[in-house]
Scaffold this active site. Structure first.
Site, PDB file in Angstrom:
ATOM      1  N   LEU A 265       0.818  -1.211   0.000  1.00  0.00           N
ATOM      2  CA  LEU A 265       0.000   0.000   0.000  1.00  0.00           C
ATOM      3  C   LEU A 265       0.851   1.260   0.000  1.00  0.00           C
ATOM      4  O   LEU A 265       0.509   2.248  -0.647  1.00  0.00           O
ATOM      5  CB  LEU A 265      -0.918   0.022   1.225  1.00  0.00           C
ATOM      6  CG  LEU A 265      -1.940  -1.093   1.320  1.00  0.00           C
ATOM      7  CD1 LEU A 265      -2.635  -1.062   2.674  1.00  0.00           C
ATOM      8  CD2 LEU A 265      -2.950  -0.980   0.188  1.00  0.00           C
TER       9      LEU A 265
ATOM     10  N   ARG B  46       5.075   2.850   1.033  1.00  0.00           N
ATOM     11  CA  ARG B  46       6.416   2.775   1.605  1.00  0.00           C
ATOM     12  C   ARG B  46       6.816   4.202   1.925  1.00  0.00           C
ATOM     13  O   ARG B  46       6.755   5.080   1.071  1.00  0.00           O
ATOM     14  CB  ARG B  46       7.408   2.161   0.627  1.00  0.00           C
ATOM     15  CG  ARG B  46       8.829   2.083   1.190  1.00  0.00           C
ATOM     16  CD  ARG B  46       9.814   1.438   0.217  1.00  0.00           C
ATOM     17  NE  ARG B  46       9.547   0.038   0.016  1.00  0.00           N
ATOM     18  CZ  ARG B  46       9.969  -0.946   0.827  1.00  0.00           C
ATOM     19  NH1 ARG B  46      10.656  -0.647   1.910  1.00  0.00           N
ATOM     20  NH2 ARG B  46       9.700  -2.200   0.556  1.00  0.00           N
ATOM     21  N   GLY B  47       7.188   4.433   3.183  1.00  0.00           N
ATOM     22  CA  GLY B  47       7.549   5.775   3.601  1.00  0.00           C
ATOM     23  C   GLY B  47       8.571   5.767   4.707  1.00  0.00           C
ATOM     24  O   GLY B  47       9.176   4.739   5.009  1.00  0.00           O
TER      25      GLY B  47
ATOM     26  N   ASP C 258       2.558  12.835  12.888  1.00  0.00           N
ATOM     27  CA  ASP C 258       2.704  13.066  11.454  1.00  0.00           C
ATOM     28  C   ASP C 258       1.335  13.152  10.782  1.00  0.00           C
ATOM     29  O   ASP C 258       1.076  12.460   9.809  1.00  0.00           O
ATOM     30  CB  ASP C 258       3.551  11.939  10.849  1.00  0.00           C
ATOM     31  CG  ASP C 258       4.077  12.276   9.462  1.00  0.00           C
ATOM     32  OD1 ASP C 258       4.056  13.467   9.079  1.00  0.00           O
ATOM     33  OD2 ASP C 258       4.502  11.350   8.756  1.00  0.00           O
TER      34      ASP C 258
ATOM     35  N   MET D 183       8.233   5.828   7.862  1.00  0.00           N
ATOM     36  CA  MET D 183       7.923   4.977   9.013  1.00  0.00           C
ATOM     37  C   MET D 183       8.053   3.485   8.705  1.00  0.00           C
ATOM     38  O   MET D 183       8.069   2.675   9.609  1.00  0.00           O
ATOM     39  CB  MET D 183       6.505   5.254   9.508  1.00  0.00           C
ATOM     40  CG  MET D 183       6.304   6.641  10.074  1.00  0.00           C
ATOM     41  SD  MET D 183       7.218   6.909  11.585  1.00  0.00           S
ATOM     42  CE  MET D 183       6.367   5.829  12.702  1.00  0.00           C
ATOM     43  N   GLY D 184       8.118   3.135   7.429  1.00  0.00           N
ATOM     44  CA  GLY D 184       8.209   1.728   7.069  1.00  0.00           C
ATOM     45  C   GLY D 184       7.355   1.419   5.860  1.00  0.00           C
ATOM     46  O   GLY D 184       7.028   2.294   5.069  1.00  0.00           O
TER      47      GLY D 184
END
Length: 148
Positions: A20, A22-23, A135, A25-26
């Site tokens: 979904l 990827r950023g 965030d 935070m993971g």
């Protein structure tokens, strides 16, 4: 093609169906638990939990988050650690992000006030539990067809 393989200990509990997001935070996957539940599996970036102290702090935060009940929040139902990899699983929410909706133009005033009020109420529930959302952004606010 996106790699949907999960760490071995996590793969015994979940199957990743699609990636979904990827950023920072993971990575988040649409996933299915071995019990048949559908949801979002997030593997937290290991840079967030390099030390045992970091992992313990994040785990305590997830424990506390799991106690919060509010209709405007999708909170983890279970979380864990596999070889230093922290993860959590939460329900999947069908909706359009506020960012996607705003790309079409401004919200009508009544809808803007409704969304703002619901977001403030959800944040208040987190704050009462001693938690902060660090965030918050339009990409993380989902608008559902029923107005929630």
């Amino acid at each position: 093609m996106t790699d949907l393989s999960l760490p071995p200990g996590i793969a015994t509990r979940f199957t990743a169906q699609s990636q979904l997001h990827r950023g920072r935070m993971g990575v988040a996957y649409r996933a299915r638990g071995t019990d048949g539940t559908e949801g979002v599996l997030r593997l937290l970036d290991t840079s967030l939990s390099r030390s045992a102290t970091d992992r313990m702090r994040l785990s305590r935060g997830l424990d506390k988050l799991m106690t919060v009940s509010h209709p405007g929040l999708s909170v983890p139902t279970v979380h864990g650690e596999d070889g230093g990899q922290l993860w959590y699983f939460r329900p999947f929410v069908v909706g359009t992000s506020l960012a996607e909706r705003l790309a079409q133009g401004p919200l009508p005033m009544d809808q803007a006030l409704s969304v703002g009020g619901q977001v403030a109420d959800a944040l208040h529930a987190l704050h009462r539990a001693g938690l902060l959302h660090r965030d918050l952004c339009p990409e993380r606010i989902l608008l559902q067809a029923d107005g929630r």
